[in-house]
Design an enzyme around this catalytic site. Structure first.
Site, PDB file in Angstrom:
ATOM      1  N   GLY A 201       0.832  -1.205   0.000  1.00 51.99           N
ATOM      2  CA  GLY A 201       0.000   0.000   0.000  1.00 51.99           C
ATOM      3  C   GLY A 201       0.863   1.249   0.000  1.00 51.99           C
ATOM      4  O   GLY A 201       2.041   1.202  -0.398  1.00 51.99           O
ATOM      5  N   LYS A 204       2.472   6.215   3.689  1.00 46.97           N
ATOM      6  CA  LYS A 204       1.977   6.802   4.939  1.00 46.97           C
ATOM      7  C   LYS A 204       1.521   5.679   5.883  1.00 46.97           C
ATOM      8  O   LYS A 204       1.913   5.629   7.060  1.00 46.97           O
ATOM      9  CB  LYS A 204       0.810   7.753   4.613  1.00 46.97           C
ATOM     10  CG  LYS A 204       0.562   8.780   5.651  1.00 46.97           C
ATOM     11  CD  LYS A 204      -0.430   9.823   5.153  1.00 46.97           C
ATOM     12  CE  LYS A 204      -1.372  10.181   6.267  1.00 46.97           C
ATOM     13  NZ  LYS A 204      -2.713  10.479   5.826  1.00 46.97           N
ATOM     14  N   GLY A 206       2.340   2.606   5.456  1.00 47.04           N
ATOM     15  CA  GLY A 206       3.540   1.777   5.647  1.00 47.04           C
ATOM     16  C   GLY A 206       4.266   2.160   6.931  1.00 47.04           C
ATOM     17  O   GLY A 206       4.741   1.303   7.673  1.00 47.04           O
ATOM     18  N   GLU A 223       5.711  -3.172   0.696  1.00 49.61           N
ATOM     19  CA  GLU A 223       5.643  -3.076  -0.768  1.00 49.61           C
ATOM     20  C   GLU A 223       4.909  -1.780  -1.080  1.00 49.61           C
ATOM     21  O   GLU A 223       3.677  -1.731  -1.087  1.00 49.61           O
ATOM     22  CB  GLU A 223       4.908  -4.294  -1.338  1.00 49.61           C
ATOM     23  CG  GLU A 223       5.548  -5.635  -0.972  1.00 49.61           C
ATOM     24  CD  GLU A 223       6.915  -5.858  -1.612  1.00 49.61           C
ATOM     25  OE1 GLU A 223       7.155  -5.304  -2.698  1.00 49.61           O
ATOM     26  OE2 GLU A 223       7.734  -6.577  -1.018  1.00 49.61           O
ATOM     27  N   CYS A 258       1.153   0.186  -9.140  1.00 53.04           N
ATOM     28  CA  CYS A 258       2.383   0.698  -8.514  1.00 53.04           C
ATOM     29  C   CYS A 258       3.539   0.783  -9.490  1.00 53.04           C
ATOM     30  O   CYS A 258       4.439   1.591  -9.312  1.00 53.04           O
ATOM     31  CB  CYS A 258       2.746  -0.189  -7.331  1.00 53.04           C
ATOM     32  SG  CYS A 258       2.928  -1.919  -7.793  1.00 53.04           S
TER      33      CYS A 258
END
Ligand code: NAD
Length: 488
Positions: A201, A204, A206, A223, A258
């Site tokens: 994700g 922030k 993370g 990730e 991503c």
């Protein structure tokens, strides 16, 4: 008031999270998840789940994202099949202890590295590839012999509830559980002690995950994302480049990926040719009105639609659109949009776009791109289109990113022999293929000795003679050893 409090209470709270982890620890303690047979049977059941429910998966992805069936098949279903098959092929070998050399210091001895499961792990996944990003880390966690909880993204609710249903039907629910929910439920899970947390994700969240993990000294795989740059040189096949750029931007969930192209860097001279080629191919792919094309995913939510609109509507940016710009708020659709030389300090040039907007940055000399990229946070992927061998060499040597790909977009993640993961701001740790097994495995160091060869020189009382002998032994000085032994 009391009934309001009751309403706000998450369905899955800390107590429920704690008892889930307790149950999983009890299962792990039975050692059943450690056996090759259990791991292989679960992976085979996952394959069967995917094969039996291909159309349900496609329907869920259509409901969550209007994801075209073609994309759902290529980038979620078939990727997972390959992942499962690759891991099943290597698993028995990877589980074997690996004999390693010994040294004079431990003579006589033998040594090996024994892979062992970490224990009970948590996988938190994101909404953009909600099936693939949930199941692929789970494949790694199972292959490594762990018990686990999967927490899919609440922003892709159809896929999330399909995962609960199918995991319940196909997998061993005493060791593999799915917990649905949003921030409160994830927070309850994060309060618990895990043996690893694998999070996909934004950075922030993370940081929230890493902070929660730090309390228990739990290792994390993060990730994350970032702004993936694409350098386009003039020494290229223009049509193939334009097609691959479109495939790697709008053909990846309409840019909500991503590893999708965030922005292009090319020379001032070449930009007009590139824009013309992109326009031509875009019309071939998505027709004259891309807003009604069935081959483009929608924007996932009205929040994300508003975010992308904000990037586009900034005063200094809106005049920079050279193609597209159309949107339909009701359908959450945004057309492929190209911008030329948006100001460096604009939002679009500083935030991860994660949508169908593609800014092009121009430079005088293509090699300037390297310092532009290196002046920013390290991206998850960086791309270069060129035939120029020297430029390729410089790109590989000078640009730091999770992964590099030359002359295409995103395809590096389809090679299971390459680790997939970020560096710096784009994340830590990696998975795919054997790396998925490794990320959920502890490599235990084991040294075997017998009772022979017990050297008195190790033990007190320490004497100059013993030290001379040890120095000669450890330095590989045979003559010195003999001299020390005979007392010269
Ligand atoms: P998201 O909103 O689905 O969030 C991801 C997970 O975090 C969800 O399960 C969500 O429930 C949980 N979460 C959200 N807020 C939380 C909080 N405050 N506390 C605890 N948990 C919380 O997905 P997203 O973050 O919008 O995903 C997009 C981002 O992910 C982009 O930055 C993208 O680049 C990155 N991404 C990276 C990869 C990769 O493989 N590296 C893949 C996909 C997406």
């Amino acid at each position: 008031m009391a009934s309001e409090d009751k309403k706000k209470k998450p369905a899955f709270d800390c107590e429920a999270a704690s008892s889930t982890v307790k149950d999983l620890r009890a299962t792990f303690a039975t050692e059943k998840t450690r056996s090759y047979e259990w791991r292989a049977s679960q992976l085979k059941s996952l394959l069967k789940l995917i094969n039996d429910h291909e159309s349900d998966i496609i329907d869920a992805l259509r409901s969550d994202l209007s994801k075209p069936a073609h994309e759902a098949f290529v980038s979620e279903i078939s990727m997972l099949r390959s992942s499962c098959e690759f891991i099943l092929k290597g698993l028995k070998r990877w589980m074997m202890p690996e004999k390693v050399k010994t040294t004079i210091t431990t003579f006589p001895s033998s040594a090996e590295i024994v892979p062992e499961p970490l224990g009970v792990v948590l996988v938190i996944s994101a909404w953009n590839y909600p099936f693939y990003l949930s199941v692929d880390p789970v494949i790694g966690a199972i292959a490594a012999g762990n018990a686990l909880v999967l927490k899919p993204s609440e922003i892709a609710p159809a896929t999330s509830s399909l995962l609960v249903k199918l995991f319940g039907e196909y997998l061993d629910s005493s060791a593999i559980k799915v917990v649905e929910g949003a921030v409160p439920e994830t927070s309850a899970l994060l309060e618990q002690k895990w043996d690893k947390i694998f999070y996909t994700g934004n950075g922030k969240v993370g940081r929230i995950v890493a902070a929660a993990a730090a309390k228990h000294l739990t290792p994390v795989a993060l990730e994350l994302g970032g702004k993936c740059p694409v350098i386009v040189d003039s020494d290229i096949n223009l049509t193939v480049t334009a097609r691959r750029l479109i495939g790697g931007k709008w053909g990846l969930n309409n840019g909500q990926a991503c590893v999708s192209a965030d922005h292009i860097i090319t020379t001032k001279d070449f930009a007009p040719k590139l824009i013309d080629a992109l326009k031509l191919e875009l019309e071939q792919f998505f027709g004259k009105d891309p807003l009604i094309s069935e081959d483009l995913s929608r924007i996932v939510s009205s929040n994300h639609f508003a975010h992308l609109s904000k990037l586009l509507d900034e005063d200094k940016v809106s005049g920079k659109i050279v193609h597209g710009g159309g949107r339909n708020k009701d359908d959450l659709k945004i057309a492929p949009t190209i911008l030329l030389d948006a100001p460096e300090d604009s939002l679009i040039m500083n935030e991860e776009i994660f949508g169908p907007l593609l800014p092009i940055v121009t430079v005088d000399n293509i090699e300037e791109s390297f310092s532009i990229i290196n002046s920013k946070e390290k991206p998850l992927a960086a791309y270069l289109f060129t035939n120029n061998k020297t430029l390729k060499g410089k790109f590989v040597k000078n640009v730091s990113a999770g992964g590099l790909l030359i002359n295409d977009i995103a395809l590096h993640l389809a090679n299971p022999n390459l680790p997939f993961g970020g560096v710096g701001e784009s994340g830590m740790d990696a998975y795919h293929g054997k790396f998925s097994f490794d990320t959920f495995t502890h490599k235990k160091a084991v040294l075997y000795r017998s009772f022979v060869g017990d050297a008195p020189a190790r033990y007190p009382p320490y004497t100059p003679g013993k030290l001379r002998l040890l120095k000669a032994l450890l330095g590989g000085d045979i003559i010195g050893v003999i001299r020390a032994l005979v007392g010269w």
